[in-house]
Motif scaffolding. Structure first.
Motif, PDB file in Angstrom:
ATOM      1  N   MET A 274       0.834  -1.188   0.000  1.00  0.00           N
ATOM      2  CA  MET A 274       0.000   0.000   0.000  1.00  0.00           C
ATOM      3  C   MET A 274       0.878   1.251   0.000  1.00  0.00           C
ATOM      4  SD  MET A 274      -3.265   0.175   2.308  1.00  0.00           S
ATOM      5  CE  MET A 274      -3.982   1.680   2.861  1.00  0.00           C
ATOM      6  N   LEU A 275       1.943   1.128   0.777  1.00  0.00           N
ATOM      7  CA  LEU A 275       2.874   2.238   0.889  1.00  0.00           C
ATOM      8  C   LEU A 275       3.472   2.574  -0.465  1.00  0.00           C
ATOM      9  CD1 LEU A 275       4.295   3.422   3.620  1.00  0.00           C
ATOM     10  CD2 LEU A 275       6.240   2.286   2.660  1.00  0.00           C
ATOM     11  N   SER A 276       3.953   1.541  -1.114  1.00  0.00           N
ATOM     12  CA  SER A 276       4.583   1.801  -2.395  1.00  0.00           C
ATOM     13  C   SER A 276       3.548   2.293  -3.396  1.00  0.00           C
ATOM     14  CB  SER A 276       5.276   0.542  -2.915  1.00  0.00           C
ATOM     15  OG  SER A 276       4.354  -0.493  -2.992  1.00  0.00           O
ATOM     16  N   GLN A 277       2.317   1.833  -3.195  1.00  0.00           N
ATOM     17  CA  GLN A 277       1.279   2.285  -4.120  1.00  0.00           C
ATOM     18  C   GLN A 277       1.008   3.776  -3.922  1.00  0.00           C
ATOM     19  OE1 GLN A 277      -2.421   0.221  -3.706  1.00  0.00           O
ATOM     20  NE2 GLN A 277      -3.300   1.370  -5.400  1.00  0.00           N
ATOM     21  N   ILE A 278       0.944   4.175  -2.667  1.00  0.00           N
ATOM     22  CA  ILE A 278       0.711   5.597  -2.397  1.00  0.00           C
ATOM     23  C   ILE A 278       1.823   6.419  -3.016  1.00  0.00           C
ATOM     24  CG2 ILE A 278       0.705   7.339  -0.585  1.00  0.00           C
ATOM     25  CD1 ILE A 278      -0.779   5.440   1.172  1.00  0.00           C
ATOM     26  N   LEU A 279       3.038   5.939  -2.813  1.00  0.00           N
ATOM     27  CA  LEU A 279       4.179   6.686  -3.339  1.00  0.00           C
ATOM     28  C   LEU A 279       4.130   6.733  -4.849  1.00  0.00           C
ATOM     29  CD1 LEU A 279       7.201   5.672  -1.145  1.00  0.00           C
ATOM     30  CD2 LEU A 279       6.128   7.882  -1.348  1.00  0.00           C
ATOM     31  N   ALA A 280       3.803   5.597  -5.446  1.00  0.00           N
ATOM     32  CA  ALA A 280       3.812   5.534  -6.901  1.00  0.00           C
ATOM     33  C   ALA A 280       2.707   6.412  -7.475  1.00  0.00           C
ATOM     34  CB  ALA A 280       3.643   4.093  -7.363  1.00  0.00           C
ATOM     35  N   ASN A 281       1.550   6.384  -6.815  1.00  0.00           N
ATOM     36  CA  ASN A 281       0.446   7.166  -7.345  1.00  0.00           C
ATOM     37  C   ASN A 281       0.705   8.660  -7.255  1.00  0.00           C
ATOM     38  OD1 ASN A 281      -0.808   4.822  -7.793  1.00  0.00           O
ATOM     39  ND2 ASN A 281      -2.369   5.048  -6.206  1.00  0.00           N
ATOM     40  N   ALA A 282       1.467   9.024  -6.267  1.00  0.00           N
ATOM     41  CA  ALA A 282       1.648  10.450  -6.057  1.00  0.00           C
ATOM     42  C   ALA A 282       2.745  11.019  -6.930  1.00  0.00           C
ATOM     43  CB  ALA A 282       1.989  10.709  -4.597  1.00  0.00           C
ATOM     44  N   SER A 283       3.634  10.167  -7.393  1.00  0.00           N
ATOM     45  CA  SER A 283       4.740  10.728  -8.155  1.00  0.00           C
ATOM     46  C   SER A 283       4.319  10.942  -9.602  1.00  0.00           C
ATOM     47  CB  SER A 283       5.945   9.802  -8.072  1.00  0.00           C
ATOM     48  OG  SER A 283       5.571   8.535  -8.516  1.00  0.00           O
ATOM     49  N   LYS A 284       5.033  11.816 -10.190  1.00  0.00           N
ATOM     50  CA  LYS A 284       4.743  12.162 -11.577  1.00  0.00           C
ATOM     51  C   LYS A 284       5.058  10.959 -12.441  1.00  0.00           C
ATOM     52  CE  LYS A 284       6.096  16.495 -12.652  1.00  0.00           C
ATOM     53  NZ  LYS A 284       7.207  17.348 -13.093  1.00  0.00           N
TER      54      LYS A 284
ATOM     55  N   GLY B 336      -0.046  14.863  -0.052  1.00  0.00           N
ATOM     56  CA  GLY B 336       0.342  14.929   1.356  1.00  0.00           C
ATOM     57  C   GLY B 336       0.926  13.647   1.897  1.00  0.00           C
ATOM     58  N   ASN B 337       0.227  12.534   1.685  1.00  0.00           N
ATOM     59  CA  ASN B 337       0.716  11.286   2.259  1.00  0.00           C
ATOM     60  C   ASN B 337       2.053  10.891   1.666  1.00  0.00           C
ATOM     61  OD1 ASN B 337      -1.307  10.837   4.043  1.00  0.00           O
ATOM     62  ND2 ASN B 337      -2.544   9.613   2.639  1.00  0.00           N
ATOM     63  N   ALA B 338       2.150  10.991   0.359  1.00  0.00           N
ATOM     64  CA  ALA B 338       3.374  10.537  -0.293  1.00  0.00           C
ATOM     65  C   ALA B 338       4.554  11.377   0.153  1.00  0.00           C
ATOM     66  CB  ALA B 338       3.215  10.627  -1.807  1.00  0.00           C
ATOM     67  N   ARG B 339       4.342  12.678   0.258  1.00  0.00           N
ATOM     68  CA  ARG B 339       5.450  13.531   0.674  1.00  0.00           C
ATOM     69  C   ARG B 339       5.874  13.196   2.093  1.00  0.00           C
ATOM     70  NH1 ARG B 339       3.649  19.457  -0.150  1.00  0.00           N
ATOM     71  NH2 ARG B 339       5.615  19.981   0.827  1.00  0.00           N
ATOM     72  N   CYS B 340       4.886  12.957   2.919  1.00  0.00           N
ATOM     73  CA  CYS B 340       5.199  12.657   4.311  1.00  0.00           C
ATOM     74  C   CYS B 340       5.945  11.332   4.415  1.00  0.00           C
ATOM     75  CB  CYS B 340       3.897  12.607   5.103  1.00  0.00           C
ATOM     76  SG  CYS B 340       4.153  12.644   6.849  1.00  0.00           S
ATOM     77  N   ILE B 341       5.470  10.348   3.675  1.00  0.00           N
ATOM     78  CA  ILE B 341       6.126   9.040   3.735  1.00  0.00           C
ATOM     79  C   ILE B 341       7.547   9.146   3.204  1.00  0.00           C
ATOM     80  CG2 ILE B 341       6.101   6.712   2.777  1.00  0.00           C
ATOM     81  CD1 ILE B 341       3.059   6.866   2.804  1.00  0.00           C
TER      82      ILE B 341
END
Lengths: 459, 642
Positions: A274-284, B336-341
């Motif tokens: 989930m974590l990696s998904q959040i990160l992936a979704n948020a990045s350009k 927000g979440n991604a930046r924080c993580i």
């Protein structure tokens, strides 16, 4: 910053043959009276990189390079020199020192690079994209100089130029295609899979691969291990990585595989996902991500990796000393338009004349010239856009235009030198006329001889 | 319920009734759409703290520790202060060492250098002989060190320089050290006066001694100059340690009570000061919008290359932090979440590689280090509120580390703390939010969402997985068009979607039954601080009597109160709203920076008044906006973030 630097010093290149020898390997070839390697070392020092590995082909060459570095950079840099056998290529050179590489990323710099492109920018680009490889690209030298310095007649056989063909994605951040000039015949082959993934490829012929790469260490080591046939970084490793970036084969087993023990692990793994998904979704998203996700509805995730490009600004100087033509060009540029690279301070006449140099009466030294320590010139000489080394003795009425004269050269009266490179300890007797020649070390040019576009060297 | 909402429609400042009050008679004819009774979960649902046993344990431990803990803190500060201000005995030997070093260095440094060079040049032979040993296709080659940076000799030379000028620098140092002992008790001004007097006396003494030999003026100046550097250094370091050591606790208390005012970017003197400290070059933005002058101005074009060029110079910043900073600056990571993580993971990495410097304590040094990282990140992009909370959490964890822990133990404990924060406050919170929110999705619903919010996206996907039949309207806005990415992922999973821009929101709102919004933060007056455009969507929804549900993890809550989106906001790149990428002919504003009477405003956030928010879905349950202060008070005051 967890970067390790490898400087590929080269050995004795065949392309530079009358100029270099076992005693004077490529790396020590003087550019404006300083070995070309010093430009790289100082460039690295300027970027605060002081732990370097210099790889030199050939043991004797390595000895010379090592001796020079220890003399010039003791107390300033922490340099380690490694000798590799000749003709192992750049990939082989890295292979040989591979067990010394420990940092996360490796910066591979060619020792014949003369540039002022901010090195940090390349490294930062590499880090930012978490790329497997980042290559520095700079605008290819315009071959417009060749009117004045029409290169040595030897390889004048109308080559269309040794430029690289480089394909970039629309954002100009990623390399999607690379082919060096030599490989390009009539057709340009581009991977079919690349085109739909990227959407639009920009093919540039005006860019040159500066042979300054940032590699992820694990990737570099794995590629070199597995592909033992790879000989050169530029011709084999880089194209391979660029080619395979949409179906990555590297580091398949290197991925972290969490060992499962009990449910706790599983939970944390799902969290991880989930974590990696959040990160992936948020990045350009880049085209890599799109491709990895595949077309609508497909569930398989394809592995991709990124190959980045850093394109140097057009106001930066960047050149490689890999041909005789390049040698004279770089010499001229370093005392001319890119004079900040030379590290010398120029006089008001825009030239550098060492205080111990002696000039005869009515001798003129034009702008963009350099006269080394202890050199003597007779009366009525004229020097234009040339570099003259240390302890040269130049007679009366000598003309030196657009040339490089190395150390301890004796030039007799009324000689004329144009567009030539004269190596150390050469003797030019009276009235010799050289145009576009290269004279090897220790050669004696007979009096009154006229040469045009020749290579003169001891047999 | 609607009747109750009606009087609140006026946005002007008013007295809001918070807490218990007699509700107006419920109107039986109109039933509220998001009726709490219809579902199993009530809107106001603040469960007792989930980790009650843990918290109790924590409290108990705190309580048990408190007397002894205080003692130990006191002892710690005492011992550290004695470390910084050495006992009267120690200065003498140290100064003697300096002197010895100095003479030694002067004698040996040239010879050592020569020797080093010789050794180095003779090395290669030995190195190359070894190369043949390995029998592989390419023989592994040995490295030969040909030149070494001799840091010690450099330092000696520097010291030599000092010595040469003064001739009696050692003596001066002695004095400085002496004063240092006294400094423990004296105040700053007194110390300065004392030092000044000593310096004057010293200069006079030297001048008197040299009167016979040369001109008075020149000799007088030289030693004074030479004497300065060591003294100055001492002075600074002592002052710094003093500040850190002695003044800390009360200052900290003060800080807690009154939040420090944020940087006002129209305050010239402060901006100048900040600029001098800054790592990232801050250039003056032109064409500032008058109302937003106090905010950090966006000037992306020059910052990124400049920061990149400094890559190898910035040794103080950990590579992982640097990378995250670059990604913030270039916009590779947003949300927000991604930046924080990303930030927390970078800190985790930094803590992993952290070593306590000698003569320092982990608590202080690491806090300072984290602060420097944070200020670096702020220079790259202003922090979001969620990040601020996460940093506060991390710092409090560092401060509360028991002094008895060893370096590696405290490092692992901090790392696991961060891990836990990410897991519990972000990941688990998201899951809980999804669980709550899914109950609000019913068959036949038309859900509207704005932009891209990770929580909302997960809700929609989860509802779809549960087999609920609903339609999604994704509303998007220029210039980020972040909704597109969200849309793509939703469509991929087979949801039926409608995509439109915010211009059409009033049209599409007719058919919408619920609005789900993400938030960057929820402030304690219930104001939802979120991506620009959210307020507009919420207001339109309110006008259409469509319930607005805001999904926000509790760690993003903040006790600040904000009425508008002016006093605290972030400015984005004005160029992206000036240029339209897809249209060649649409770029009429190319040279906008040169026209003085044009200012572009690209706001990143806006504030939605709580009147337009029906419900906030958080990890503590579904609450009305008025209950946010309760959560902030109950859960964040006591540092029960975990």
């Amino acid at each position: 910053m967890d970067f390790q630097v490898v400087v590929l010093g080269g050995g004795v290149s065949k392309k530079l043959v009358p100029l270099v020898s076992q005693e004077l390997p490529n790396a020590l070839l003087p550019v404006a009276n300083r070995p070309v390697l010093s430009y790289v070392l100082e460039y690295l020092e300027l970027s605060n990189l002081k732990d370097l590995i210099v790889v030199v082909e050939g043991e004797e060459a390595a000895l010379h390079v090592g001796a020079w570095i220890s003399g010039a950079y003791a107390d300033r840099l922490h340099v380690e020199v490694a000798a590799v056998p000749e003709d192992v290529g750049t990939a082989g050179a890295i292979r040989a020192i591979s067990h010394h590489l420990t940092a996360k990323d490796i910066l591979v710099v060619s020792g014949d690079l003369v540039t002022d492109v901010p090195l940090g920018a390349v490294a930062a680009t590499h880090r930012r994209h978490d790329a497997f490889v980042t290559a520095m690209l700079c605008s290819a030298p315009v071959s417009g100089h060749s009117e004045s310095v029409s290169s040595g007649g030897k390889d004048k056989a109308k080559k269309p130029g040794r430029y690289d063909l480089i394909g970039l994605d629309p954002t100009k951040q990623f390399l999607v295609h690379i082919a060096t000039g030599a490989e390009v015949e009539k057709d340009l082959r581009i991977q079919k899979s690349m085109l739909p993934a990227v959407g639009q490829i920009e093919i540039r012929a005006d860019l040159m691969d500066a042979h300054l790469y940032a590699f992820k260490r694990s990737v570099l080591q794995e590629v070199l291990d597995q592909k033992s046939a790879f000989h050169s970084l530029k011709h084999d490793v880089l194209p391979y990585l660029v080619r395979s970036q949409l179906k990555s084969e590297v580091l398949l087993n290197g991925m972290p595989q969490a060992e499962e023990n009990g449910t706790e692990r599983v939970i944390s793994q799902s969290n991880q996902q989930m974590l990696s998904q959040i990160l992936a979704n948020a990045s350009k998203p880049t085209f890599h991500l799109w491709h990895a996700l595949g077309p609508y509805g497909s569930t398989s995730v394809r592995r991709t990796h990124k190959c980045c490009a850093y394109i140097a600004g057009s106001n930066k100087y960047c050149a490689r000393l890999n041909s005789i033509q390049a040698y004279s060009d770089i010499n001229r540029d370093v005392i001319g338009e890119a004079s900040h690279l030379s590290g010398y301070s120029f006089s008001s006449q825009n030239n550098i004349i060492h205080p111990s140099a002696e000039l005869g009466a009515k001798t003129t030294v034009g702008p963009h010239c350099m006269l080394g320590e202890g050199s003597q010139m007779g009366d009525k000489c004229s020097v234009k856009r040339s570099v003259i080394g240390r302890h040269c003795r130049i007679g009366a009425s000598v003309k030196v235009v657009n040339s490089v004269v190395m150390n301890h050269v004796t030039i007799g009266d009324s000689c004329s030198i144009q567009g030539s490179v004269i190596c150390s300890n050469v003797q030019l007797q009276e009235r010799a006329v050289l145009k576009d020649c290269q004279v090897g070390a220790g050669f004696v040019v007979a009096a009154g001889s006229e040469c045009k576009g020749e290579v003169l060297a001891k047999k | 319920m609607d009747a109750r909402r009606a009087p609140r429609a006026v946005i002007d400042p008013k007295v809001r009734r918070v807490g218990f009050f007699a509700p107006p008679e419920p109107d039986p004819t109109i039933s509220f759409e998001v009726s709490p009774s219809a579902n199993s979960l009530s809107p106001v649902m603040i469960p007792p703290p989930r980790h009650s046993s843990e918290i109790v344990g924590l409290h108990a431990r705190l309580a048990a520790d408190s007397p002894s803990g205080e003692e130990s803190v006191a002892a710690g500060s005492y011992s550290s202060s004695s470390e910084f201000f050495p006992a009267p005995v120690s200065p003498a030997p140290s100064s003697r060492i300096v002197a010895g070093d100095f003479f030694d260095g002067a004698a040996s440094s040239p010879s050592r250098r020569g020797g080093g060079g010789k050794v180095a040049s003779s090395f290669p032979r030995g190195g190359f002989d070894l190369t043949a040993v390995k029998a592989s296709s390419v023989p592994a080659s040995e490295l030969t060190t040909v030149s070494v940076v001799n840091a010690a000799s450099l330092a000696i030379r520097e010291r030599e320089k000092v010595g040469k000028g003064g001739g009696s620098a050692v003596e001066v140092k002695d004095q400085a050290l002496n004063t240092k002992q006294k400094k423990e008790k004296t105040s700053k001004a007194e110390r300065r006066a004392l030092q000044e007097a000593q310096r004057a006396a010293k200069a006079a003494a030297i001048a008197e001694g040299n009167k016979a030999s040369g001109t008075l003026a020149s000799v007088n100046v030289k030693p004074a100059k030479a004497a300065k550097p060591p003294q100055k250094v001492d002075n600074v370091s002592v002052a710094a340690t003093e500040k850190k050591g002695g003044d800390r606790p009360p200052e900290k208390d003060r800080k807690k009570d009154v939040p420090q005012p944020r940087m006002q970017y129209d305050d010239k003197s402060r901006v100048e000061k900040a600029k001098r400290r800054a790592v990232v070059k801050q250039t003056e933005a032109r064409n500032r919008v008058e109302l937003f002058r106090h905010l950090p101005q966006y000037e992306h074009g020059s910052q990124l290359p400049d920061l990149e060029a400094k890559f190898f110079q910035l040794d103080s910043v950990h590579p992982a932090v640097y990378k995250v900073g670059l990604q913030y600056l270039s916009g590779d990571i947003s949300g927000g979440n991604a930046r924080c993580i990303a930030m927390l993971q970078a800190f985790q990495e930094a803590i992993k590689d952290y070593r306590i410097p000698s003569e320092k304590t982990l608590v202080r040094d690491l806090t300072a280090k984290i602060s420097s990282y944070v200020s670096f990140l702020i220079e790259c992009r202003p922090l979001s509120i969620s990040m601020g909370n996460a940093i506060r959490f991390l710092k409090s964890r560092i401060a509360k580390l028991p002094l008895t822990l060893s370096e590696s133990e405290s490092k692992t404990s901090l790392q696991s703390d961060i891990e836990r924060f990410i897991n519990e406050k972000i990941i688990l919170a998201n899951k809980v939010i999804v669980k709550h929110a899914v109950t609000k999705v019913r068959d036949g619903d038309v859900l509207l969402t704005y932009g891209s919010s990770s929580a909302v996206e997960m809700i929609l996907l989860h509802a779809h997985e549960l087999g609920k039949q609903f339609r999604v309207v994704v509303v998007d806005s220029r210039p980020k068009l972040s909704g597109k990415l969200s849309l793509r992922r939703l469509v991929e999973k087979g949801l039926s979607c409608t995509y439109t821009h915010i211009n059409a929101v009033s049209y599409i709102m007719n058919e919408v039954t619920r609005v789900f919004l993400g938030a960057s933060s929820v402030l304690s007056n219930g104001t939802v601080y979120s991506g620009v455009g959210t307020a507009c969507v919420a207001m339109v929804a309110h006008a259409f009597h469509v319930p607005v549900l805001v999904c926000c993890e509790a760690y993003k809550f903040h006790e600040r109160v904000q009425q508008d989106s002016i006093c605290s906001n972030e400015l984005g790149d004005p160029d992206v709203i000036a240029t339209v990428r897809s249209r060649e002919d649409g770029n009429h504003l190319e040279a906008w920076a040169n026209t003085e009477n044009l200012q572009l405003l690209n706001l990143i956030y806006d504030a939605t008044p709580s009147d337009y928010v029906s419900m906030i879905i958080t990890d503590y349950g579904m609450v009305p906006p008025t209950s946010v202060p309760v959560i902030v008070r109950e859960y964040s005051r006591e540092q029960v973030w975990i």
